[in-house]
Design a protein around this motif. Sequence first.
Motif, PDB file in Angstrom:
ATOM      1  N   ARG A  26     -54.969 -14.588  36.327  1.00 41.16           N
ATOM      2  CA  ARG A  26     -56.312 -14.856  35.823  1.00 41.16           C
ATOM      3  C   ARG A  26     -57.336 -14.665  36.935  1.00 41.16           C
ATOM      4  N   PRO A  27     -58.467 -14.038  36.639  1.00 37.64           N
ATOM      5  CA  PRO A  27     -59.468 -13.820  37.691  1.00 37.64           C
ATOM      6  C   PRO A  27     -60.114 -15.125  38.139  1.00 37.64           C
ATOM      7  N   SER A  28     -60.528 -15.156  39.388  1.00 33.81           N
ATOM      8  CA  SER A  28     -61.281 -16.288  39.927  1.00 33.81           C
ATOM      9  C   SER A  28     -62.752 -16.114  39.562  1.00 33.81           C
ATOM     10  N   PRO A  29     -63.566 -17.156  39.662  1.00 36.84           N
ATOM     11  CA  PRO A  29     -65.000 -17.016  39.392  1.00 36.84           C
ATOM     12  C   PRO A  29     -65.623 -15.909  40.241  1.00 36.84           C
ATOM     13  N   ASP A  30     -66.452 -15.098  39.607  1.00 34.77           N
ATOM     14  CA  ASP A  30     -67.173 -13.994  40.265  1.00 34.77           C
ATOM     15  C   ASP A  30     -66.273 -12.860  40.726  1.00 34.77           C
ATOM     16  N   GLU A  31     -65.013 -12.864  40.319  1.00 30.33           N
ATOM     17  CA  GLU A  31     -64.084 -11.823  40.746  1.00 30.33           C
ATOM     18  C   GLU A  31     -63.943 -10.738  39.684  1.00 30.33           C
ATOM     19  N   THR A  32     -63.898  -9.496  40.116  1.00 24.98           N
ATOM     20  CA  THR A  32     -63.556  -8.383  39.236  1.00 24.98           C
ATOM     21  C   THR A  32     -62.089  -8.044  39.444  1.00 24.98           C
ATOM     22  N   LEU A  33     -61.345  -8.044  38.348  1.00 25.62           N
ATOM     23  CA  LEU A  33     -59.902  -7.840  38.436  1.00 25.62           C
ATOM     24  C   LEU A  33     -59.512  -6.633  37.599  1.00 25.62           C
ATOM     25  N   HIS A  34     -58.714  -5.749  38.132  1.00 22.74           N
ATOM     26  CA  HIS A  34     -58.274  -4.577  37.394  1.00 22.74           C
ATOM     27  C   HIS A  34     -57.093  -4.924  36.492  1.00 22.74           C
ATOM     28  N   ALA A  35     -57.195  -4.519  35.225  1.00 22.02           N
ATOM     29  CA  ALA A  35     -56.085  -4.712  34.294  1.00 22.02           C
ATOM     30  C   ALA A  35     -55.013  -3.651  34.555  1.00 22.02           C
ATOM     31  N   GLU A  36     -53.784  -4.015  34.277  1.00 20.45           N
ATOM     32  CA  GLU A  36     -52.672  -3.098  34.467  1.00 20.45           C
ATOM     33  C   GLU A  36     -52.446  -2.206  33.253  1.00 20.45           C
ATOM     34  N   ARG A  37     -52.963  -2.655  32.091  1.00 23.60           N
ATOM     35  CA  ARG A  37     -52.748  -1.909  30.848  1.00 23.60           C
ATOM     36  C   ARG A  37     -53.785  -2.356  29.831  1.00 23.60           C
ATOM     37  N   ILE A  38     -54.147  -1.461  28.923  1.00 21.01           N
ATOM     38  CA  ILE A  38     -55.077  -1.781  27.846  1.00 21.01           C
ATOM     39  C   ILE A  38     -54.529  -1.208  26.547  1.00 21.01           C
ATOM     40  N   ALA A  39     -54.707  -1.937  25.454  1.00 24.63           N
ATOM     41  CA  ALA A  39     -54.261  -1.441  24.149  1.00 24.63           C
ATOM     42  C   ALA A  39     -55.089  -2.098  23.052  1.00 24.63           C
ATOM     43  N   TRP A  40     -55.283  -1.358  21.957  1.00 20.25           N
ATOM     44  CA  TRP A  40     -55.984  -1.866  20.781  1.00 20.25           C
ATOM     45  C   TRP A  40     -54.977  -2.183  19.684  1.00 20.25           C
ATOM     46  N   PHE A  41     -55.181  -3.314  19.021  1.00 14.37           N
ATOM     47  CA  PHE A  41     -54.314  -3.718  17.920  1.00 14.37           C
ATOM     48  C   PHE A  41     -55.159  -4.281  16.780  1.00 14.37           C
ATOM     49  N   ARG A  42     -54.640  -4.165  15.571  1.00 13.93           N
ATOM     50  CA  ARG A  42     -55.238  -4.888  14.447  1.00 13.93           C
ATOM     51  C   ARG A  42     -54.901  -6.366  14.599  1.00 13.93           C
ATOM     52  N   GLY A  43     -55.867  -7.234  14.307  1.00 15.85           N
ATOM     53  CA  GLY A  43     -55.627  -8.661  14.477  1.00 15.85           C
ATOM     54  C   GLY A  43     -56.527  -9.524  13.616  1.00 15.85           C
ATOM     55  N   GLY A  44     -56.791 -10.731  14.106  1.00 15.01           N
ATOM     56  CA  GLY A  44     -57.465 -11.765  13.332  1.00 15.01           C
ATOM     57  C   GLY A  44     -56.412 -12.694  12.749  1.00 15.01           C
ATOM     58  N   LYS A  45     -56.572 -14.005  12.933  1.00 11.54           N
ATOM     59  CA  LYS A  45     -55.540 -14.935  12.492  1.00 11.54           C
ATOM     60  C   LYS A  45     -55.252 -14.820  11.007  1.00 11.54           C
ATOM     61  N   GLY A  46     -56.307 -14.631  10.206  1.00 16.44           N
ATOM     62  CA  GLY A  46     -56.081 -14.498   8.771  1.00 16.44           C
ATOM     63  C   GLY A  46     -55.272 -13.266   8.432  1.00 16.44           C
ATOM     64  N   ALA A  47     -55.678 -12.116   8.960  1.00 20.29           N
ATOM     65  CA  ALA A  47     -54.967 -10.868   8.684  1.00 20.29           C
ATOM     66  C   ALA A  47     -53.552 -10.918   9.230  1.00 20.29           C
ATOM     67  N   ASN A  48     -53.380 -11.495  10.421  1.00 24.04           N
ATOM     68  CA  ASN A  48     -52.035 -11.603  10.990  1.00 24.04           C
ATOM     69  C   ASN A  48     -51.115 -12.417  10.091  1.00 24.04           C
ATOM     70  N   GLN A  49     -51.606 -13.556   9.622  1.00 25.11           N
ATOM     71  CA  GLN A  49     -50.777 -14.416   8.776  1.00 25.11           C
ATOM     72  C   GLN A  49     -50.507 -13.769   7.423  1.00 25.11           C
ATOM     73  N   ALA A  50     -51.464 -13.000   6.925  1.00 25.40           N
ATOM     74  CA  ALA A  50     -51.247 -12.282   5.671  1.00 25.40           C
ATOM     75  C   ALA A  50     -50.122 -11.260   5.833  1.00 25.40           C
ATOM     76  N   ILE A  51     -50.150 -10.504   6.920  1.00 27.50           N
ATOM     77  CA  ILE A  51     -49.111  -9.506   7.154  1.00 27.50           C
ATOM     78  C   ILE A  51     -47.773 -10.169   7.434  1.00 27.50           C
ATOM     79  N   ALA A  52     -47.790 -11.286   8.179  1.00 30.05           N
ATOM     80  CA  ALA A  52     -46.545 -12.015   8.429  1.00 30.05           C
ATOM     81  C   ALA A  52     -45.889 -12.407   7.118  1.00 30.05           C
ATOM     82  N   ALA A  53     -46.687 -12.887   6.166  1.00 31.81           N
ATOM     83  CA  ALA A  53     -46.143 -13.292   4.866  1.00 31.81           C
ATOM     84  C   ALA A  53     -45.663 -12.092   4.065  1.00 31.81           C
ATOM     85  N   ALA A  54     -46.431 -11.009   4.080  1.00 33.40           N
ATOM     86  CA  ALA A  54     -46.056  -9.820   3.315  1.00 33.40           C
ATOM     87  C   ALA A  54     -44.755  -9.219   3.818  1.00 33.40           C
TER      88      ALA A  54
END
Length: 324
Positions: A26-54
């Motif tokens: 986790r970054p410290s205050p005022d620190e810029t930290l480089h991420a090792e990886r980035i990815a986009w996913f569909r989400g939202g707790k409601g949508a996630n739980q709907a898909i989990a049930a389906a």
Amino acid sequence: MSAPHPPRIAVVGSLNADVTLWVPRRPSPDETLHAERIAWFRGGKGANQAIAAARLGAEVVMVGRVGDDTQGRWLRSGLEAEGIDCRHVASVDVPTGLAVITVDPDDVSIVVAAGANASLDAAGVQAAAAEIAAADALLLQGEVSAAAARAAAEIAREHGVTVVANPAPYNDVAPAVLPLADVIIVNRAEAEQLRRPEAGGGVGDLRSDAVLVETRSAAGCVVGAPRVAETAQLSQRAPDMPADGATDADREITVHAPQVAAVDATGAGDAFAGALAVAMASGATVEEAAHLAVRAGAWAVTVAGAQPSLPTAEQLAGFGDLAP
């Protein structure tokens, strides 16, 4: 003789585009930290739980809002691909909700911008009253307005539909919904907020016959009555052992999770909630449902991203089977 219908689940909740960043710490205050990886996913707790049930065999209807934008169309298409009824997922002239998720070696942190999710109101939920009333269980979370969540819970209670509330994040939705809930699913932090009346929606406001399920990450979960949690931490007693003077209804039961190598905990709670609701809608007790739910949550942490990690019934068959 006709076969019984699949469990029917209504979900009133959020749909978000998730951008996930893997960071070394986790970054410290005022620190810029480089991420090792980035990815986009569909989400939202409601949508996630709907898909989990389906994915576990339920017939699911989703009630929510997305923006009239690329992200909103992407999220809707993901639900439709899972066979989820999206007739009540309307597009509005507000950007689609966004979640920024950071995954470090120890934990997951999430910042959510509600966007279009905040546009869902009581009137929008009332438009889906017939679908909610026809469900076996209703799933609610804390990422839409309190008015919308309350309206859904009232419809469900009126028609004898089991209300499963997951007050995550814990906010003004909790006092609006928890007094109407049959089952409340919380993690450790949410359980602490539930025990503090000043946080709203405290244990004292819950129905006497409600059941509290506290998730414990790799340790599984504890199932008990909310009035037990009002005076003591859950799972301090041995599984199946009532407190002195308590009735059988007051007992707490620990359900252990299979041990797995965690990759990303995002969506594990939603996998748990969806599985619990499906099992209960299929006739299981909360304790029986919790055995399926901890396995679904354990599976979810082994795969990156929220919705990609939600298991199917086939994937869970034989996975982490534990003696009850």
